[in-house]
Design a protein around this motif. Sequence first.
Motif, short mmCIF file in Angstrom:
data_model
loop_
_atom_site.label_atom_id
_atom_site.label_comp_id
_atom_site.label_asym_id
_atom_site.label_seq_id
_atom_site.Cartn_x
_atom_site.Cartn_y
_atom_site.Cartn_z
N LYS A 133 64.88 -9.77 -23.54
CA LYS A 133 66.20 -10.37 -23.66
C LYS A 133 66.96 -9.86 -24.87
CE LYS A 133 66.46 -14.69 -22.54
NZ LYS A 133 66.24 -16.11 -22.39
N GLU A 155 68.74 -16.06 -14.76
CA GLU A 155 67.73 -15.06 -15.10
C GLU A 155 66.59 -15.11 -14.09
OE1 GLU A 155 68.29 -14.92 -19.91
OE2 GLU A 155 66.65 -16.09 -19.09
N ASP A 168 69.25 -10.17 -15.01
CA ASP A 168 70.18 -11.27 -15.24
C ASP A 168 71.13 -11.35 -14.07
OD1 ASP A 168 71.53 -13.35 -16.35
OD2 ASP A 168 72.27 -12.26 -18.09
#
Length: 114
Positions: A109, A79, A34
């Motif tokens: 995630k 991302e 991220d």
Amino acid sequence: MRKINTIKKNDEFLKVIKNGKYIKENCFTIYYIDNKDDNYYRFGISIGKKVGKAFLRNKIKRRLREIINKYKSLYKNGEEYIIIIKKEINELSFLEIEGLFLNDINKLKGNKNV
């Protein structure tokens, strides 16, 4: 997949692979990081010659890009993902690849809707 959403440079690949989380399947490995600095999500696909001839490798990449585009709403800006394909992917159908991909993205995630 738009040009802005692709990772092509080797140093960008290595950054995601070294610093990111990953999940391994028997047919591919997905690395995830991220990066809050970017205003868009990005994907990189790596597939070696052991998977098959060029037309087969291109077919697999087209299928993966189609799956990525189909589920655009899952990805947030910033991302970055790297998908490394293994030769076992030849044994799977499109729907099986799609199911594995979605399951792995949700696991990476931390989504509970797996």
